[in-house]
Design a protein around this motif. Sequence first.
Motif, mmCIF file in Angstrom:
data_model
loop_
_atom_site.group_PDB
_atom_site.id
_atom_site.type_symbol
_atom_site.label_atom_id
_atom_site.label_comp_id
_atom_site.label_asym_id
_atom_site.label_seq_id
_atom_site.Cartn_x
_atom_site.Cartn_y
_atom_site.Cartn_z
ATOM 1 N N GLU A 1 -1.514 -5.965 5.679
ATOM 2 C CA GLU A 1 -2.639 -6.413 6.519
ATOM 3 C C GLU A 1 -3.495 -5.227 6.951
ATOM 4 O OE1 GLU A 1 -1.374 -9.869 9.335
ATOM 5 O OE2 GLU A 1 0.270 -8.441 9.092
ATOM 6 N N SER A 2 -2.841 -4.094 7.197
ATOM 7 C CA SER A 2 -3.584 -2.857 7.484
ATOM 8 C C SER A 2 -2.626 -1.707 7.180
ATOM 9 C CB SER A 2 -4.027 -2.803 8.945
ATOM 10 O OG SER A 2 -2.904 -2.594 9.761
ATOM 11 N N LYS A 3 -3.150 -0.489 7.053
ATOM 12 C CA LYS A 3 -2.285 0.643 6.718
ATOM 13 C C LYS A 3 -1.722 1.278 7.993
ATOM 14 C CE LYS A 3 -1.299 2.607 3.078
ATOM 15 N NZ LYS A 3 -0.113 2.362 2.237
ATOM 16 N N CYS A 4 -0.413 1.462 8.038
ATOM 17 C CA CYS A 4 0.204 2.138 9.182
ATOM 18 C C CYS A 4 -0.090 3.643 9.087
ATOM 19 C CB CYS A 4 1.707 1.897 9.187
ATOM 20 S SG CYS A 4 2.114 0.151 9.220
ATOM 21 N N SER A 5 -0.085 4.311 10.240
ATOM 22 C CA SER A 5 -0.554 5.704 10.283
ATOM 23 C C SER A 5 0.384 6.693 9.593
ATOM 24 C CB SER A 5 -0.712 6.139 11.734
ATOM 25 O OG SER A 5 -1.441 5.171 12.436
ATOM 26 N N TYR A 6 1.621 6.311 9.351
ATOM 27 C CA TYR A 6 2.584 7.239 8.743
ATOM 28 C C TYR A 6 2.855 6.902 7.286
ATOM 29 C CZ TYR A 6 5.550 3.201 9.491
ATOM 30 O OH TYR A 6 6.048 1.919 9.467
ATOM 31 N N CYS A 7 2.198 5.856 6.776
ATOM 32 C CA CYS A 7 2.636 5.278 5.502
ATOM 33 C C CYS A 7 2.022 5.941 4.275
ATOM 34 C CB CYS A 7 2.286 3.789 5.484
ATOM 35 S SG CYS A 7 2.746 3.017 3.922
ATOM 36 N N ASN A 8 2.892 6.319 3.336
ATOM 37 C CA ASN A 8 2.375 6.756 2.034
ATOM 38 C C ASN A 8 2.952 5.892 0.911
ATOM 39 O OD1 ASN A 8 4.958 7.688 1.729
ATOM 40 N ND2 ASN A 8 4.351 9.605 0.741
ATOM 41 N N PHE A 9 3.409 4.696 1.278
ATOM 42 C CA PHE A 9 3.900 3.779 0.242
ATOM 43 C C PHE A 9 2.705 3.265 -0.565
ATOM 44 C CE2 PHE A 9 7.226 2.674 3.618
ATOM 45 C CZ PHE A 9 8.105 3.624 3.142
ATOM 46 N N PRO A 10 2.943 2.923 -1.821
ATOM 47 C CA PRO A 10 1.820 2.414 -2.620
ATOM 48 C C PRO A 10 1.435 0.994 -2.187
ATOM 49 C CG PRO A 10 3.842 2.478 -3.927
ATOM 50 C CD PRO A 10 4.188 3.030 -2.584
ATOM 51 N N SER A 11 0.479 0.918 -1.288
ATOM 52 C CA SER A 11 0.009 -0.393 -0.834
ATOM 53 C C SER A 11 -1.434 -0.273 -0.371
ATOM 54 C CB SER A 11 0.885 -0.919 0.301
ATOM 55 O OG SER A 11 0.662 -0.180 1.474
ATOM 56 N N THR A 12 -2.105 -1.410 -0.322
ATOM 57 C CA THR A 12 -3.503 -1.423 0.065
ATOM 58 C C THR A 12 -3.731 -2.535 1.080
ATOM 59 O OG1 THR A 12 -5.753 -1.646 -0.798
ATOM 60 C CG2 THR A 12 -4.090 -2.945 -1.887
ATOM 61 N N GLY B 1 0.774 2.650 14.346
ATOM 62 C CA GLY B 1 -0.296 1.867 13.713
ATOM 63 C C GLY B 1 0.184 0.501 13.266
ATOM 64 N N ARG B 2 1.285 0.032 13.856
ATOM 65 C CA ARG B 2 1.777 -1.298 13.486
ATOM 66 C C ARG B 2 0.932 -2.359 14.186
ATOM 67 N NH1 ARG B 2 5.578 -0.913 9.393
ATOM 68 N NH2 ARG B 2 6.133 -3.031 9.944
ATOM 69 N N LEU B 3 0.865 -3.550 13.591
ATOM 70 C CA LEU B 3 0.029 -4.603 14.180
ATOM 71 C C LEU B 3 0.792 -5.440 15.198
ATOM 72 C CD1 LEU B 3 -1.908 -5.874 11.029
ATOM 73 C CD2 LEU B 3 -2.744 -4.383 12.845
ATOM 74 N N CYS C 1 9.671 -8.577 5.333
ATOM 75 C CA CYS C 1 8.688 -9.287 6.154
ATOM 76 C C CYS C 1 8.227 -8.378 7.288
ATOM 77 C CB CYS C 1 9.324 -10.492 6.838
ATOM 78 S SG CYS C 1 10.055 -11.645 5.727
ATOM 79 N N ASN C 2 7.015 -8.611 7.738
ATOM 80 C CA ASN C 2 6.545 -7.920 8.930
ATOM 81 C C ASN C 2 6.362 -8.916 10.059
ATOM 82 O OD1 ASN C 2 6.572 -5.332 8.160
ATOM 83 N ND2 ASN C 2 4.405 -5.177 7.684
ATOM 84 N N PRO C 3 6.712 -8.526 11.280
ATOM 85 C CA PRO C 3 6.622 -9.478 12.398
ATOM 86 C C PRO C 3 5.226 -10.065 12.561
ATOM 87 C CG PRO C 3 7.853 -7.550 13.067
ATOM 88 C CD PRO C 3 7.318 -7.252 11.695
ATOM 89 N N GLY D 1 9.658 -6.356 -2.316
ATOM 90 C CA GLY D 1 9.359 -5.311 -1.340
ATOM 91 C C GLY D 1 7.899 -4.911 -1.415
ATOM 92 N N GLY D 2 7.539 -3.944 -0.597
ATOM 93 C CA GLY D 2 6.125 -3.579 -0.643
ATOM 94 C C GLY D 2 5.836 -2.299 0.093
ATOM 95 N N GLY D 3 4.638 -2.330 0.566
ATOM 96 C CA GLY D 3 3.739 -3.403 0.936
ATOM 97 C C GLY D 3 4.403 -4.416 1.894
ATOM 98 N N THR D 4 3.746 -5.520 2.010
ATOM 99 C CA THR D 4 4.234 -6.558 2.919
ATOM 100 C C THR D 4 4.248 -7.915 2.212
ATOM 101 O OG1 THR D 4 3.145 -5.344 4.706
ATOM 102 C CG2 THR D 4 3.952 -7.533 5.230
ATOM 103 N N PRO D 5 5.373 -8.286 1.607
ATOM 104 C CA PRO D 5 5.417 -9.585 0.917
ATOM 105 C C PRO D 5 5.024 -10.757 1.820
ATOM 106 C CG PRO D 5 7.309 -8.269 0.314
ATOM 107 C CD PRO D 5 6.589 -7.502 1.385
HETATM 108 S S1 SF4 Z 1 3.526 -2.371 6.526
HETATM 109 FE FE1 SF4 Z 1 4.888 -0.971 5.431
HETATM 110 S S2 SF4 Z 1 3.945 -0.672 3.429
HETATM 111 FE FE2 SF4 Z 1 2.392 -1.607 4.747
HETATM 112 S S3 SF4 Z 1 1.235 0.105 5.540
HETATM 113 FE FE3 SF4 Z 1 2.848 -0.320 7.040
HETATM 114 S S4 SF4 Z 1 4.576 0.984 6.461
HETATM 115 FE FE4 SF4 Z 1 3.150 0.924 4.733
#
Ligand code: SF4
Length: 386
Positions: free
Chosen positions: A15-26, A138-140, A101-103, A66-70
């Motif tokens: 849904e948005s990028k967290c401030s610490y994240c370098n995982f391959p996601s958009t 940077g979590r939602l 999952c993300n909350p 996994g992800g990203g955020t399935p």
């Molecule tokens: S939810 Fe997970 S994968 Fe997505 S930006 Fe945040 S840390 Fe990265």
Amino acid sequence: MNNQLSIYIHIPFCESKCSYCNFPSTAGENNLFQPYFNALQKEIIAAAEFQNKLSGKINVTSVFFGGGTPSSVPVKFLLKTLETLRENYSINNNAEISVECNPNSLTKKFADLILKAGVNRFSLGVQSLDDNELVKLGRLHNSEKAETAYKLLRQAGAKNISTDLIYGIPGQTKESFKNNLKRIVEKWMPEHISIYSLSVEPGTPFDKWKKNKTKNWLWPDDDTVMNWFINAEKYLSANSYTRYEISNFAKQGFESAHNITYWDTTKNYIGFGAAAHSYCYLTAGTGKRRFRNIKSIRKYIERINAKQKFRFFSRELTHKQKIGEKIYLGLRLTAGVKLSYSEEKLFENEIQQQINSGLIKRKQKNIIALTKRGFQIANSVMAEFV
Ligand code: SF4
């Protein structure tokens, strides 16, 4: 070849990028959902056809979305992907099927439908239960949303839930980390807990903020956070969570079967989707190889559709390198790694040195494992075998 296989499906959307994240996601590219899942389907069908031909019907022992955020993509895409897997591979009746999952994005509809489709394990990205820490990351979601999401999963019938926590967050104190963990263990009682030390990765906002001292934050140092972890381990152990891997704790029988395949080089896994990694047989005439798919989501879709190269294979390792890798990865597990006489002979000096230094122990004559002290500096001990 061994016809057991674990499958990872990469969902590179958030849904948005967290401030610490370098995982391959958009984030914010929802227009790519449909073409991405179409490409994913093509990749699965082609790989399954090849693998089933190579070794008879493949037996799938675990699947991990996994992800990203399935949970941030419409559930119909995951259901279709699972259906494609079932049509093309033989998935064991008791296979572990997990979804991250993300909350913030988890809904009742998502949980109900995905459970009905056979998903039997959830990994919930909680990270912290302190609202200030969550904002920094940077979590939602906030802590209330995290608790609601956990309850929602339980009410939907989830019997195997893992929660992720991060420690070493800027400004975090020993007490706040302890409270996060305590609330989860005593109030939620999940089957599995993963705790990760915050790692400041190059190119992330955290990296920039730390280097430029942009934020007036206190960054906990490595020794301090290592002590928090040591206390956390004691606390978890006293509450029936056994550490089975560097960062992973589980109640008896709830260790993640899927994750263990990454650390046991006798196992095979294939990753589908952009940036996914694999270790299995996928080319005729060569041995088991590591490979990864192209990172760019757009290029992944284009290349799959145009039947162009989208996988990058690692070089073939020598026998000694393969054994070194087996030791390096196997030492992550508290169960240790089982070596034959000839395998151990290849690294007998390194193993003996680490035993003499009290960093590795013999669990049985042919099984070596890290000691408590070895786990504290696991990376440097394991590096001896690369
Ligand atoms: S939810 Fe997970 S994968 Fe997505 S930006 Fe945040 S840390 Fe990265």
